[in-house]
Design a protein around this motif. Structure first.
Motif, PDB file in Angstrom:
ATOM      1  N   LYS A 148      37.543  -2.909   5.654  1.00  0.00           N
ATOM      2  CA  LYS A 148      37.323  -3.341   4.273  1.00  0.00           C
ATOM      3  C   LYS A 148      35.997  -2.770   3.788  1.00  0.00           C
ATOM      4  CE  LYS A 148      38.350  -6.261   0.793  1.00  0.00           C
ATOM      5  NZ  LYS A 148      39.531  -6.137  -0.037  1.00  0.00           N
ATOM      6  N   THR A 149      36.032  -2.109   2.643  1.00  0.00           N
ATOM      7  CA  THR A 149      34.829  -1.504   2.083  1.00  0.00           C
ATOM      8  C   THR A 149      33.981  -2.572   1.398  1.00  0.00           C
ATOM      9  OG1 THR A 149      36.113   0.503   1.712  1.00  0.00           O
ATOM     10  CG2 THR A 149      33.996   0.347   0.586  1.00  0.00           C
ATOM     11  N   GLN A 154      38.558  -1.482  -2.480  1.00  0.00           N
ATOM     12  CA  GLN A 154      39.276  -0.503  -1.665  1.00  0.00           C
ATOM     13  C   GLN A 154      39.077  -0.778  -0.173  1.00  0.00           C
ATOM     14  OE1 GLN A 154      41.385   2.104  -3.245  1.00  0.00           O
ATOM     15  NE2 GLN A 154      41.063   0.317  -4.541  1.00  0.00           N
ATOM     16  N   VAL A 155      40.039  -0.296   0.628  1.00  0.00           N
ATOM     17  CA  VAL A 155      40.002  -0.473   2.081  1.00  0.00           C
ATOM     18  C   VAL A 155      40.134   0.909   2.718  1.00  0.00           C
ATOM     19  CG1 VAL A 155      41.084  -1.580   4.079  1.00  0.00           C
ATOM     20  CG2 VAL A 155      41.135  -2.725   1.842  1.00  0.00           C
ATOM     21  N   THR A 156      39.257   1.200   3.651  1.00  0.00           N
ATOM     22  CA  THR A 156      39.322   2.467   4.371  1.00  0.00           C
ATOM     23  C   THR A 156      40.402   2.368   5.447  1.00  0.00           C
ATOM     24  OG1 THR A 156      36.970   2.843   4.024  1.00  0.00           O
ATOM     25  CG2 THR A 156      38.016   4.078   5.808  1.00  0.00           C
ATOM     26  N   HIS A 157      41.295   3.360   5.471  1.00  0.00           N
ATOM     27  CA  HIS A 157      42.321   3.389   6.513  1.00  0.00           C
ATOM     28  C   HIS A 157      42.818   4.820   6.668  1.00  0.00           C
ATOM     29  CE1 HIS A 157      45.862   3.756   3.784  1.00  0.00           C
ATOM     30  NE2 HIS A 157      45.052   3.159   2.936  1.00  0.00           N
ATOM     31  N   MET A 158      43.536   5.054   7.737  1.00  0.00           N
ATOM     32  CA  MET A 158      44.013   6.402   8.041  1.00  0.00           C
ATOM     33  C   MET A 158      45.342   6.677   7.346  1.00  0.00           C
ATOM     34  SD  MET A 158      42.841   6.565  12.037  1.00  0.00           S
ATOM     35  CE  MET A 158      43.184   8.302  12.267  1.00  0.00           C
ATOM     36  N   SER A 159      45.594   7.952   7.079  1.00  0.00           N
ATOM     37  CA  SER A 159      46.812   8.344   6.352  1.00  0.00           C
ATOM     38  C   SER A 159      47.862   8.889   7.312  1.00  0.00           C
ATOM     39  CB  SER A 159      46.473   9.383   5.284  1.00  0.00           C
ATOM     40  OG  SER A 159      45.903  10.535   5.888  1.00  0.00           O
TER      41      SER A 159
END
Length: 196
Positions: A148-149, A154-159
């Protein structure tokens, strides 16, 4: 002359073998998904045991994402079309919300409807847990980053898209936002379905 003839013969043999369906699936990962009980977009309780028995594709998304989540979700609908074109039906698509405080079941259902998947019954979008859970679960079960930013929605996560076999083991991952290897994913899913 002999070398070019040999190369031509080898190329012909490889084409024939590929046409005969000789694709060999090779696992690249071996990560056991931890047990869980979550809530899907229909407000139903779902556990890992409910997913076992057929392969599934997993991703981490959230509905208010302003960057990679919409293209990832769209790309997953394109993979589903490719699976249908090959007559493959025995699979599931799973999306774990990385923003469960916002992504209640109805929010997830509305989000999925925007993408008009050809068979929404195969989709499970999950919520109903704490932020700390999904961050730890992603790390332990998928070797994936979720964070969690601070001071942001927004939330940081992988694509990444993750291929999970019928036993609940992550066996492969793929780029999910661009240059998605759809043909490889379909071939891998088919191989896992045949294994089962």
């Amino acid at each position: 002359m002999k070398k070019s003839m040999l190369l031509a013969c080898m190329l012909l043999i490889s084409v024939i073998l590929s046409a005969c369906g000789s694709y060999q699936f090779k696992p690249e990962l071996d990560i056991q998904v931890e047990d869980f009980t979550v809530t899907n977009q229909h407000n139903e309780q779902v556990s890992l045991a409910d997913l076992k028995g057929k392969p599934w594709l997993a991703m981490f998304i959230f509905t208010s994402c302003t960057t990679i989540c919409p293209p990832m979700t769209y790309n997953m609908t394109e993979i589903q079309k490719a699976l249908k074109d090959k007559g493959l039906e025995d699979y599931q698509i799973v999306g774990f919300s990385v923003d469960p405080e916002i992504d209640h079941p109805q929010v997830l259902a509305d989000y999925l409807n925007k993408f008009s998947p050809i068979d929404a019954s195969k989709w499970q979008l999950f919520t109903g847990y704490q932020q700390a859970f999904i961050e730890e679960f992603a790390k332990n079960s998928f070797q994936s980053l979720v964070r969690k930013t601070v001071n942001s929605d927004q939330v940081t996560h992988m694509s990444r898209f993750y291929l999970v076999n019928a036993d609940g083991t992550v066996v492969k991952d793929y780029n999910g936002s661009e240059d998605v290897p759809t043909e490889t994913i379909v071939a891998d899913m088919k191989a896992l379905m045949q294994e089962k």
